[in-house]
Design a protein around this motif. Structure first.
Motif, PDB file in Angstrom:
ATOM      1  N   ARG A 268       5.653  36.387 -32.964  1.00 31.09           N
ATOM      2  CA  ARG A 268       5.411  37.391 -33.994  1.00 31.09           C
ATOM      3  C   ARG A 268       6.615  38.315 -34.102  1.00 31.09           C
ATOM      4  O   ARG A 268       7.138  38.788 -33.105  1.00 31.09           O
ATOM      5  CB  ARG A 268       4.171  38.201 -33.609  1.00 31.09           C
ATOM      6  CG  ARG A 268       3.738  39.140 -34.667  1.00 31.09           C
ATOM      7  CD  ARG A 268       2.486  39.957 -34.353  1.00 31.09           C
ATOM      8  NE  ARG A 268       1.721  39.601 -33.192  1.00 31.09           N
ATOM      9  CZ  ARG A 268       1.115  40.493 -32.414  1.00 31.09           C
ATOM     10  NH1 ARG A 268       1.214  41.784 -32.668  1.00 31.09           N
ATOM     11  NH2 ARG A 268       0.408  40.114 -31.393  1.00 31.09           N
ATOM     12  N   HIS A 269       7.057  38.546 -35.337  1.00 28.85           N
ATOM     13  CA  HIS A 269       8.113  39.508 -35.642  1.00 28.85           C
ATOM     14  C   HIS A 269       7.552  40.486 -36.666  1.00 28.85           C
ATOM     15  O   HIS A 269       6.553  40.196 -37.309  1.00 28.85           O
ATOM     16  CB  HIS A 269       9.324  38.820 -36.264  1.00 28.85           C
ATOM     17  CG  HIS A 269      10.121  38.006 -35.306  1.00 28.85           C
ATOM     18  ND1 HIS A 269      11.486  37.931 -35.368  1.00 28.85           N
ATOM     19  CD2 HIS A 269       9.779  37.215 -34.270  1.00 28.85           C
ATOM     20  CE1 HIS A 269      11.946  37.130 -34.417  1.00 28.85           C
ATOM     21  NE2 HIS A 269      10.921  36.681 -33.747  1.00 28.85           N
TER      22      HIS A 269
ATOM     23  N   PRO B 271       9.304  27.542 -40.744  1.00 32.61           N
ATOM     24  CA  PRO B 271       7.881  27.562 -41.084  1.00 32.61           C
ATOM     25  C   PRO B 271       7.196  28.777 -40.467  1.00 32.61           C
ATOM     26  O   PRO B 271       7.322  29.013 -39.262  1.00 32.61           O
ATOM     27  CB  PRO B 271       7.348  26.253 -40.488  1.00 32.61           C
ATOM     28  CG  PRO B 271       8.314  25.896 -39.411  1.00 32.61           C
ATOM     29  CD  PRO B 271       9.645  26.449 -39.834  1.00 32.61           C
ATOM     30  N   ALA B 272       6.518  29.565 -41.297  1.00 30.70           N
ATOM     31  CA  ALA B 272       5.875  30.784 -40.794  1.00 30.70           C
ATOM     32  C   ALA B 272       4.845  31.290 -41.792  1.00 30.70           C
ATOM     33  O   ALA B 272       4.796  30.862 -42.942  1.00 30.70           O
ATOM     34  CB  ALA B 272       6.933  31.861 -40.546  1.00 30.70           C
ATOM     35  N   LEU B 273       4.054  32.239 -41.319  1.00 29.10           N
ATOM     36  CA  LEU B 273       3.074  32.937 -42.129  1.00 29.10           C
ATOM     37  C   LEU B 273       3.531  34.391 -42.196  1.00 29.10           C
ATOM     38  O   LEU B 273       3.753  35.021 -41.154  1.00 29.10           O
ATOM     39  CB  LEU B 273       1.696  32.841 -41.461  1.00 29.10           C
ATOM     40  CG  LEU B 273       0.499  33.233 -42.277  1.00 29.10           C
ATOM     41  CD1 LEU B 273       0.258  32.210 -43.389  1.00 29.10           C
ATOM     42  CD2 LEU B 273      -0.731  33.289 -41.376  1.00 29.10           C
ATOM     43  N   TYR B 274       3.710  34.920 -43.404  1.00 30.12           N
ATOM     44  CA  TYR B 274       4.212  36.281 -43.615  1.00 30.12           C
ATOM     45  C   TYR B 274       3.090  37.121 -44.210  1.00 30.12           C
ATOM     46  O   TYR B 274       2.484  36.722 -45.199  1.00 30.12           O
ATOM     47  CB  TYR B 274       5.394  36.271 -44.588  1.00 30.12           C
ATOM     48  CG  TYR B 274       6.560  35.451 -44.104  1.00 30.12           C
ATOM     49  CD1 TYR B 274       7.665  36.067 -43.525  1.00 30.12           C
ATOM     50  CD2 TYR B 274       6.574  34.064 -44.240  1.00 30.12           C
ATOM     51  CE1 TYR B 274       8.753  35.304 -43.083  1.00 30.12           C
ATOM     52  CE2 TYR B 274       7.647  33.305 -43.790  1.00 30.12           C
ATOM     53  CZ  TYR B 274       8.724  33.932 -43.213  1.00 30.12           C
ATOM     54  OH  TYR B 274       9.792  33.185 -42.779  1.00 30.12           O
TER      55      TYR B 274
ATOM     56  N   ILE C 260       5.385  38.729 -39.354  1.00 32.67           N
ATOM     57  CA  ILE C 260       5.690  37.309 -39.479  1.00 32.67           C
ATOM     58  C   ILE C 260       5.127  36.606 -38.247  1.00 32.67           C
ATOM     59  O   ILE C 260       5.384  37.030 -37.121  1.00 32.67           O
ATOM     60  CB  ILE C 260       7.215  37.064 -39.554  1.00 32.67           C
ATOM     61  CG1 ILE C 260       7.822  37.868 -40.707  1.00 32.67           C
ATOM     62  CG2 ILE C 260       7.525  35.586 -39.677  1.00 32.67           C
ATOM     63  CD1 ILE C 260       8.740  38.962 -40.262  1.00 32.67           C
ATOM     64  N   ARG C 261       4.347  35.537 -38.485  1.00 30.80           N
ATOM     65  CA  ARG C 261       3.780  34.753 -37.381  1.00 30.80           C
ATOM     66  C   ARG C 261       4.216  33.311 -37.557  1.00 30.80           C
ATOM     67  O   ARG C 261       4.148  32.769 -38.653  1.00 30.80           O
ATOM     68  CB  ARG C 261       2.258  34.844 -37.390  1.00 30.80           C
ATOM     69  CG  ARG C 261       1.774  36.270 -37.183  1.00 30.80           C
ATOM     70  CD  ARG C 261       0.273  36.370 -37.223  1.00 30.80           C
ATOM     71  NE  ARG C 261      -0.284  35.825 -36.000  1.00 30.80           N
ATOM     72  CZ  ARG C 261      -1.254  34.924 -35.961  1.00 30.80           C
ATOM     73  NH1 ARG C 261      -1.778  34.455 -37.059  1.00 30.80           N
ATOM     74  NH2 ARG C 261      -1.716  34.479 -34.818  1.00 30.80           N
TER      75      ARG C 261
END
Length: 169
Positions: free
Chosen positions: A139-140, A107-110, A125-126
């Motif tokens: 964060r990535h 699960p992430a926000l991109y 990516i968060r």
């Protein structure tokens, strides 16, 4: 390296952060504030839901081994995520936001830049990650364009992470 930066949500813990970077100024700063406001509102809601519903990744994995990727990798990554089951894609003026918090495994926000964004092509990516019973914002990021522009954009998320942490407390 732009990955694995951990921002604790509850409770406070030590933080890892990349080296300091500069911000854009003038009109770019105004646009940044507007985009940050929109991102802050969206991210606060999504991250709050993630925390309260217990939808957290155990460990956010890297899609690519380093920050620098090719344009083809960036494009393939966007297409893969945008078409993944449960993906919610929102278009902003300079980026696309792909909400995959419904994905049980990752699960992430991109946030993918669009061609009119200075850091294009890039993605940040968060996610919320649980470690030792504590939730953290992780964060990535990857970029296929100019590293200096990516660094500026990367640091634009610092304030957003800080605000999300404060909002969650």
């Amino acid at each position: 390296m732009h990955g694995g930066e951990v921002k604790p949500i509850l409770p406070a813990a030590t933080r890892q952060s990349p080296a300091g970077r500069t911000r854009a100024s003038g009109d770019a700063r105004d646009r940044h504030r507007l985009h940050a406001h929109v991102m802050r509102q969206l991210a606060a809601v999504v991250l709050a839901l993630c925390i309260t519903m217990g939808v957290c990744a155990q460990a956010l994995t890297w899609r690519y081994p380093g920050d620098r990727i090719t344009f083809d990798q960036w494009t393939a990554y966007f297409d893969e995520l945008a078409h993944r089951k449960g993906a919610i894609v929102t278009e902003q003026s300079q980026y696309y936001i792909i909400n995959l918090f419904s994905d049980r495994e990752q699960p992430a926000l991109y946030v993918f830049t669009k061609p009119n964004h200075p850091a294009y092509p890039a993605v940040v990516i968060r996610a919320v990650e649980t470690r030792d019973g504590e939730s953290h914002i992780v964060r990535h990021g990857h970029y296929a364009g100019d590293q200096a522009q990516f660094d500026r954009w990367w640091h634009a998320f610092d304030a957003l992470d800080k605000q999300n942490i404060e909002d969650a407390r």
